[in-house]
Design a protein around this motif. Structure first.
Motif, PDB file in Angstrom:
ATOM      1  N   MET A 103       0.822  -1.202   0.000  1.00 34.95           N
ATOM      2  CA  MET A 103       0.000   0.000   0.000  1.00 34.95           C
ATOM      3  C   MET A 103       0.857   1.252   0.000  1.00 34.95           C
ATOM      4  SD  MET A 103      -3.199  -0.044  -0.202  1.00 34.95           S
ATOM      5  CE  MET A 103      -4.161   1.099   0.736  1.00 34.95           C
ATOM      6  N   LEU A 104       2.000   1.189   0.705  1.00 36.24           N
ATOM      7  CA  LEU A 104       2.890   2.341   0.717  1.00 36.24           C
ATOM      8  C   LEU A 104       3.347   2.663  -0.698  1.00 36.24           C
ATOM      9  CD1 LEU A 104       3.768   3.913   3.165  1.00 36.24           C
ATOM     10  CD2 LEU A 104       5.862   2.639   3.198  1.00 36.24           C
ATOM     11  N   LEU A 105       3.560   1.606  -1.526  1.00 32.83           N
ATOM     12  CA  LEU A 105       3.980   1.844  -2.901  1.00 32.83           C
ATOM     13  C   LEU A 105       2.829   2.262  -3.795  1.00 32.83           C
ATOM     14  CD1 LEU A 105       6.487  -1.050  -3.378  1.00 32.83           C
ATOM     15  CD2 LEU A 105       6.969   1.367  -3.390  1.00 32.83           C
ATOM     16  N   VAL A 106       1.598   1.952  -3.396  1.00 36.61           N
ATOM     17  CA  VAL A 106       0.455   2.328  -4.240  1.00 36.61           C
ATOM     18  C   VAL A 106       0.156   3.809  -4.107  1.00 36.61           C
ATOM     19  CG1 VAL A 106      -2.050   2.065  -4.349  1.00 36.61           C
ATOM     20  CG2 VAL A 106      -0.625   0.090  -4.401  1.00 36.61           C
ATOM     21  N   LEU A 156      -6.393   7.493   5.059  1.00 36.41           N
ATOM     22  CA  LEU A 156      -6.905   6.133   4.927  1.00 36.41           C
ATOM     23  C   LEU A 156      -5.836   5.128   5.314  1.00 36.41           C
ATOM     24  CD1 LEU A 156      -9.288   4.492   3.949  1.00 36.41           C
ATOM     25  CD2 LEU A 156      -8.240   4.432   1.725  1.00 36.41           C
ATOM     26  N   PHE A 157      -4.593   5.387   4.864  1.00 36.03           N
ATOM     27  CA  PHE A 157      -3.508   4.481   5.177  1.00 36.03           C
ATOM     28  C   PHE A 157      -3.275   4.426   6.680  1.00 36.03           C
ATOM     29  CE2 PHE A 157       0.078   2.114   3.913  1.00 36.03           C
ATOM     30  CZ  PHE A 157       1.075   2.386   4.828  1.00 36.03           C
ATOM     31  N   VAL A 158      -3.317   5.607   7.331  1.00 34.69           N
ATOM     32  CA  VAL A 158      -3.114   5.652   8.774  1.00 34.69           C
ATOM     33  C   VAL A 158      -4.220   4.874   9.482  1.00 34.69           C
ATOM     34  CG1 VAL A 158      -3.246   7.207  10.742  1.00 34.69           C
ATOM     35  CG2 VAL A 158      -1.753   7.731   8.856  1.00 34.69           C
ATOM     36  N   THR A 159      -5.474   5.052   9.032  1.00 38.85           N
ATOM     37  CA  THR A 159      -6.568   4.333   9.678  1.00 38.85           C
ATOM     38  C   THR A 159      -6.437   2.835   9.497  1.00 38.85           C
ATOM     39  OG1 THR A 159      -7.991   6.165   9.110  1.00 38.85           O
ATOM     40  CG2 THR A 159      -9.052   4.162   9.825  1.00 38.85           C
ATOM     41  N   ILE A 201      -0.367  14.358  12.166  1.00 38.13           N
ATOM     42  CA  ILE A 201       1.086  14.196  12.235  1.00 38.13           C
ATOM     43  C   ILE A 201       1.501  12.873  11.623  1.00 38.13           C
ATOM     44  CG2 ILE A 201       3.016  13.924  13.819  1.00 38.13           C
ATOM     45  CD1 ILE A 201       1.804  15.922  15.587  1.00 38.13           C
ATOM     46  N   LEU A 202       0.684  11.814  11.870  1.00 34.39           N
ATOM     47  CA  LEU A 202       0.993  10.527  11.255  1.00 34.39           C
ATOM     48  C   LEU A 202       0.883  10.627   9.736  1.00 34.39           C
ATOM     49  CD1 LEU A 202      -0.701   7.986  13.624  1.00 34.39           C
ATOM     50  CD2 LEU A 202       1.690   8.182  13.103  1.00 34.39           C
ATOM     51  N   SER A 203      -0.084  11.432   9.249  1.00 35.86           N
ATOM     52  CA  SER A 203      -0.186  11.624   7.800  1.00 35.86           C
ATOM     53  C   SER A 203       1.073  12.239   7.249  1.00 35.86           C
ATOM     54  CB  SER A 203      -1.360  12.536   7.455  1.00 35.86           C
ATOM     55  OG  SER A 203      -2.565  11.932   7.708  1.00 35.86           O
ATOM     56  N   ILE A 204       1.606  13.233   7.995  1.00 36.03           N
ATOM     57  CA  ILE A 204       2.827  13.883   7.505  1.00 36.03           C
ATOM     58  C   ILE A 204       3.959  12.872   7.430  1.00 36.03           C
ATOM     59  CG2 ILE A 204       4.505  15.666   7.982  1.00 36.03           C
ATOM     60  CD1 ILE A 204       2.424  17.277   9.265  1.00 36.03           C
ATOM     61  N   VAL A 205       4.042  12.006   8.443  1.00 31.86           N
ATOM     62  CA  VAL A 205       5.114  11.003   8.438  1.00 31.86           C
ATOM     63  C   VAL A 205       4.967  10.091   7.235  1.00 31.86           C
ATOM     64  CG1 VAL A 205       5.996   9.019   9.661  1.00 31.86           C
ATOM     65  CG2 VAL A 205       5.455  11.086  10.897  1.00 31.86           C
ATOM     66  N   VAL A 206       3.710   9.654   6.967  1.00 32.31           N
ATOM     67  CA  VAL A 206       3.492   8.750   5.826  1.00 32.31           C
ATOM     68  C   VAL A 206       3.828   9.451   4.526  1.00 32.31           C
ATOM     69  CG1 VAL A 206       1.737   7.516   4.557  1.00 32.31           C
ATOM     70  CG2 VAL A 206       1.805   7.362   7.003  1.00 32.31           C
ATOM     71  N   VAL A 207       3.449  10.734   4.414  1.00 27.30           N
ATOM     72  CA  VAL A 207       3.767  11.486   3.188  1.00 27.30           C
ATOM     73  C   VAL A 207       5.275  11.529   3.000  1.00 27.30           C
ATOM     74  CG1 VAL A 207       3.841  13.813   2.256  1.00 27.30           C
ATOM     75  CG2 VAL A 207       1.710  12.862   2.987  1.00 27.30           C
ATOM     76  N   PHE A 208       5.976  11.775   4.093  1.00 20.07           N
ATOM     77  CA  PHE A 208       7.427  11.857   3.978  1.00 20.07           C
ATOM     78  C   PHE A 208       7.987  10.566   3.431  1.00 20.07           C
ATOM     79  CE2 PHE A 208      11.548  13.220   4.645  1.00 20.07           C
ATOM     80  CZ  PHE A 208      12.275  12.252   5.296  1.00 20.07           C
ATOM     81  N   PHE A 209       7.532   9.418   4.031  1.00 17.37           N
ATOM     82  CA  PHE A 209       8.175   8.180   3.631  1.00 17.37           C
ATOM     83  C   PHE A 209       7.741   7.717   2.251  1.00 17.37           C
ATOM     84  CE2 PHE A 209      10.973   6.755   6.694  1.00 17.37           C
ATOM     85  CZ  PHE A 209      10.574   7.261   7.911  1.00 17.37           C
ATOM     86  N   SER A 210       6.463   7.896   1.903  1.00 16.70           N
ATOM     87  CA  SER A 210       6.057   7.300   0.631  1.00 16.70           C
ATOM     88  C   SER A 210       6.190   8.275  -0.511  1.00 16.70           C
ATOM     89  CB  SER A 210       4.630   6.810   0.712  1.00 16.70           C
ATOM     90  OG  SER A 210       3.772   7.896   0.816  1.00 16.70           O
TER      91      SER A 210
END
Lengths: 116, 320, 631
Positions: B197-200, B249-252, B272-281
């Motif tokens: 999902m991170l790659l999608v 959605l990914f965080v949930t 904040i978790l969204s920001i982290v996910v944005v950074f990594f993916s």
């Protein structure tokens, strides 16, 4: 013994299918369709046979408990099937005439503008 | 009273205002982080706001060849469906509208913005747009497969426990499962699905290395080439909100839990978790890769993320 | 009166055909009126059967000529209409009315119009007869009339060589299929000496012999040829492409569904093979292969109606998969998708017909930019395209979602995944058609096309509205139409009981009770009313913003002035017309899978002998499978 009937109709059906699958002339394909139909009609008639029975044509007064006749239902079904076969052959032949008019040939290897 | 509360949810949080502000802030943070990673200063974080309001003031030109109503309605339809999706994503147990099978509807509503982009580009009548929409469609085909398989895996895993063994598609049940057993990405069978999902996400959002549909350099931004003024502003806003919605959605799905129970703290934690996910993916991949061609995108998505998602599905069936 | 309704619904169409054949070319208005009255009366009769059958749960039986069964042995032809037949009958008669309305203006320029209407009414009558009958040989006769009329209508435009060629191929392959059905009928008769479906069902209960298995295999292959499942589908694209569009709509809408109904009746009611996993697996495998091959071939086409034909094949794959799952949810999904398919595929074929009527061609490489001249057709096409791709809030989403869920719950996860990919590829090919035909730049020769006449637009609007309504209120469709039909499929004991009397049925069945209740807990996927309210509120908010001047309306004037501001951007090159559409789209995808596409194009080579060979091979494989695995 109806074994001869059954063997003949199997041969007819297989020959009809073989003709449709291998022959390249459109007229021969129509003949193959006819062979297939006639084989099945023969099977239909043979199914209703009872050894020693007479034709199932009676008026009400002649019919009693001792009359022994072959099954009348397949005979009715075969009549219907023969008529349907005749109609299909007529329509197919009409289409073959039109194909000849448009394409100039009856070879199915050349009558194939719709493909892919 | 109930109706008024619902209207407030729609207009403020997690509806229109939250999406608008949160999405543009997320886009700004993404640009700033990318710039810093490339040793530049970069634009300020509020830059997308400036861009949005600048575009609103420009003239809207509708080309002669365009189908006018489809051309002007497409961005609005995309925006409406994105906001509707954001209303259905629960924030750590708080969910304004929740139904039985909202995950499926979320996924299907998420195809509507992409289709709106396609219809808008198509309606503009430009040949660049024609090339752009066919690439966008191939991108949609490529990422649907791994995304759907990972969602099936998650649904089955959560359903095994909470729904008598049949799969469940309710996002609130997924959050409840994580509240009881810890976030889903700590389970062994879910880690391949996590990576898939991170790659999608980059392909759905339209960022490098999978942004072949909107390549600025090659096809003059593809479907958006004839847009200007307010519709272009709304398309850029859609892009930003899509980033917010996908990462929420990914965080949930993977990083949720019981939260603190106070709505404000939960909302900030999710952001904040969204920001982290944005950074990594999104940001890291944007900084270190080049753009893939469309058939390379298709080949990539149908081999590696699909294999990971299938691995996850098989592990779930084995009960891990 | 209710006793006579089934036969009346069939006979009005036959009598209409006869009267039209008498009127011939003399009086056009009278002929059109007769056609309209005949189709409309048939629809009204079918509607009148709704209340006794679905409202109260009865089953109407009717013995032709009043030949009642004697000592529990059926000797006459019986019509039996239960909820399943009525479900099919309702939407089939609606399609017939709409197609008749459409064809009044559509074929005005052709010659031989009276023969068209005679054949049209014969085809419709035979399909209605097939749906309502309860006698095995009657089914064969009706299928033959249907095939015959379809072939003649395919070759209707006999000034075009392609039409005649397609007609010849259709009759060659179609007659093999019908002969297989007749052979199976003969074999069943030889075993049981009766032709009534209910009686055969009773005597076949848990009692398969070698002959009945042979007949089952042949029947399934025969009906598969009629339903155009892969690999017997080769004739379908040719036939759909060359027939007039109102007839193509009937081909994909009622001829296919009649064959699906035939499969359902034979497999589930007569043979009661619902709990046999081998039959289930065969149908699901067949359905999945059909889905996939249909949609991948469609991506590579560049003729509008040929593309629609391949999509028809693919959606029938969905229906067969849904039916093959044999759970209550699966059969509901399959039946609901059959209903939706008639609606949206009919809509798409009528749009193709409108394009052909306006421009004279359906080649996607030559069309372009028609949305500016034909806006209503473009809007209806978009509605149909979104319905078939399964995008909410249209009706395709609902039925496809039930099929995905049913297949995943029954344990066939690969089927769900393949079905989802097929759905996305369907969306891809319709975006291709929209870009090639409706959006983009208008070629010079089509500068003066006009919107189609009103009588052609009315059926299209009716179907589009039904698509939207079906997507917004799916629960009322399921409650009033589909659940009774699915219950009728699962409860064949009642069928036998009503036809032959209770003592006959109870000899063979343990219980004459009701079917298991369909569990809708998870299938209550979404509450569409809530969504609609949301959409409405958001739209309201945007209207507010727009009214406050968010979108400056005075800059929208795109007149025909020669201001270069309103030209399309070509980045400085001097091309005046370049439209990306048709074969130019999806080049990367087609290149990626070029080996697969080359193989597929070589298989569809247009030689009728090869098509017949594939039918024979299918029959051989199915026979082997049935003999080995079905006990």
């Amino acid at each position: 013994m109806l074994l001869m009937n059954y063997i003949t109709c199997i041969i007819l059906i297989v020959l009809g299918l073989y003709t449709i699958v291998t022959k390249k002339n459109a007229m021969k394909i129509v003949i193959g369709m006819g062979l297939l139909d006639y084989g099945i009609n023969l099977l239909l008639i043979s199914v209703g046979f009872k050894a020693g029975g007479t034709a199932p044509i009676f008026t009400i007064s002649e019919l009693d408990r001792t009359s022994f006749f072959v099954d009348p239902v397949p005979q009715a079904l075969t009549l219907t099937s023969i008529v349907i076969g005749a109609c299909v052959t007529a329509l197919a032949l009409a289409l073959v005439i039109m194909i000849n008019k448009h394409y100039g040939t009856l070879d199915t290897d050349k009558v194939r503008r719709l493909k892919g | 009273m109930e109706l008024l509360k619902r209207i407030l949810y729609i207009l403020f949080y997690p509806g229109l205002l939250y999406c608008f502000v949160g999405g543009l802030v997320l886009a700004g943070i993404d640009r700033k982080l990318l710039a810093r990673m490339q040793k530049r200063v970069g634009p300020p974080i509020w830059q997308p706001f400036y861009d949005f309001f600048k575009l609103l003031g420009k003239e809207t030109i509708v080309p002669r060849n365009a189908a006018k109503r489809a051309f002007l309605a497409a961005p609005v339809i995309g925006l409406i469906s994105l906001i509707t999706v954001s209303l259905f994503i629960p924030v750590f147990k708080f969910s304004p509208f929740s139904t039985y099978a909202d995950l499926i509807v979320v996924i299907y509503l998420l195809t509507i913005p992409a289709v709106a982009l396609i219809v808008g580009g198509s309606a503009s009548g430009s040949p660049y747009a024609g090339v752009g929409i066919s690439r966008e469609m191939v991108a949609i085909i490529s990422y649907e497969l791994p995304m759907v398989i990972s969602l099936l895996a998650i649904a089955k895993k959560v359903g095994l426990e909470l729904n008598n063994g049949i799969m469940t598609f309710s996002l609130s049940q997924i959050v409840e499962y994580q509240a009881q057993n810890g976030p889903l990405f700590t389970k062994l069978s879910m880690i391949p699905a996590f990576i898939a999902m991170l790659l999608v996400i980059p392909c759905k959002v339209g960022s490098l290395p999978f942004d072949i549909a909107e390549a600025e350099i090659e096809i003059c931004e593809g479907p958006l080439v004839e847009y200007s003024g307010a519709p272009l502003a709304i398309f850029k806003l859609n892009h930003a909100i899509k980033m917010l919605v996908m990462t929420s959605l990914f965080v949930t799905l993977f990083l949720s839990g019981s939260g603190t129970g106070i709505l404000a703290v939960d909302a900030i934690l999710q952001f904040i978790l969204s920001i982290v996910v944005v950074f990594f993916s999104i940001t890291i991949l944007k900084a270190i890769t080049a753009r893939l061609r469309v058939e390379q995108t298709l080949r990539f998505y149908w081999t590696y993320p699909t294999a990971l998602a299938l691995l996850s599905l098989i592990l779930v069936y084995f009960g891990l | 009166m209710t006793q006579h309704l089934p036969i009346l619904a069939i006979i009005t169409l036959f009598i209409g055909a006869f009267i039209v054949a008498l009127i011939k070319e003399k009086n056009e208005v009278l002929r059109n009126t007769v056609v309209l009255i005949a189709t409309f009366m048939s629809f009204i009769f079918t509607l009148m059967m709704y209340k006794p059958i679905i409202g109260e749960g009865n089953i109407i039986t009717y013995w032709m000529g009043n030949w009642e069964p004697v000592q529990n042995w059926a000797i006459g032809i019986g019509l039996e209409v239960d909820q399943l037949s009525l479900f099919f009958g309702l939407f089939i008669s609606l399609s017939i009315v709409l197609s008749a309305l459409y064809s009044f203006k559509y074929i005005e320029k052709e010659t031989g119009k009276d023969k068209y209407y005679v054949l049209f009414l014969m085809m419709s009558a035979s399909v209605m007869g097939f749906i309502f009958t309860g006698d095995l040989f009657n089914m064969y006769v009706m299928i033959e009339i249907m095939t015959f009329a379809s072939v003649a209508l395919t070759a209707f435009r006999n000034n075009k060589p392609e039409a005649v060629e397609a007609g010849f191929k259709y009759i060659a392959i179609g007659s093999i299929g019908s002969s297989l059905i007749l052979l199976a009928t003969v074999i069943i008769y030889a075993q049981f000496h009766t032709l009534n479906l209910a009686q055969i069902a009773g005597e076949l209960h848990n009692n398969y012999t070698i002959t009945t298995l042979f007949a089952l295999a042949l029947m399934v292959v025969g009906y598969a040829v009629k339903v155009f499942a892969v690999p017997t589908h080769f004739v379908a694209p040719d036939a759909y492409m060359t027939a007039p569009s109102s007839i193509s709509m009937l081909f994909s809408g009622i001829v296919n569904k009649a064959a699906v109904y035939g499969i359902l009746r034979v497999l589930y009611v007569v043979y009661q093979s619902m709990n046999l996993p081998s039959v289930q697996f065969m149908l699901i495998f067949w359905g999945t292969v059909t889905m996939f091959i249909g949609v991948t071939m469609a991506l590579a086409q560049h003729d509008f109606k040929r593309l629609l034909a391949f999509h028809s094949i693919s959606q029938i794959g969905y229906v067969i998969t849904g039916i093959g799952l044999a759970t209550a949810l699966g059969i509901t999904g399959g039946l609901y998708h059959a209903l939706n398919h008639t609606l949206f595929k009919g809509l798409l074929f009528l749009c193709a017909g409108a394009v052909y009527y306006a421009t004279g061609t359906t080649d996607l490489d030559k069309l372009g930019g028609l949305a500016k001249r034909m806006p209503q057709t473009a809007l209806i096409f978009i509605i149909g395209a979104f319905s078939i791709s399964g995008i909410p809030p249209f009706n395709g989403f609902v039925s496809k979602w039930i099929i995905y869920q049913a297949s995943y719950e029954a344990g066939y996860a690969p089927v769900t995944i393949i079905a989802l990919i097929v759905s996305v590829m369907t969306l891809a090919s319709f975006i291709k058609v929209a870009q090639s035909a409706f959006f983009g730049q208008l070629p010079k020769e089509f500068k003066n096309v006009e919107e189609v006449p009103l009588s052609m637009r009315v059926p299209m609007w009716i179907m589009a509205i039904l698509c939207i309504v079906g997507g917004i209120f799916p629960s009322s469709f399921t409650k009033y139409l589909i659940t009774p039909a699915a219950n009728a499929v699962m409860n064949s004991a009642k069928y036998v009981e009503v036809m032959m009397g209770p003592e006959f049925a109870s000899k063979f069945y343990n219980n004459l009770g009701n079917a298991p209740v369909i569990d809708y807990k998870l299938a209550g996927y979404w509450q569409p009313i809530a969504w609609l309210i949301l959409f409405g509120i958001l739209l309201l908010a945007f209207t507010l913003v727009a009214l406050l001047g968010g979108f400056n309306p005075k800059h929208f004037s795109y007149s025909d002035e020669e201001d270069a501001k309103y030209d399309v951007f070509y980045s400085g090159e001097s091309a005046e017309f370049s439209h990306v559409g048709g074969s130019d789209l999806f080049w990367g995808l087609k290149y990626q899978f070029r080996h697969y596409f080359d193989l597929m194009h070589k298989i569809h080579n247009g030689v009728v002998n090869d098509y017949a060979l594939s039918v024979v091979l299918t029959a051989a494989v199915v026979l082997l499978y049935v003999f080995t695995f079905v006990r």
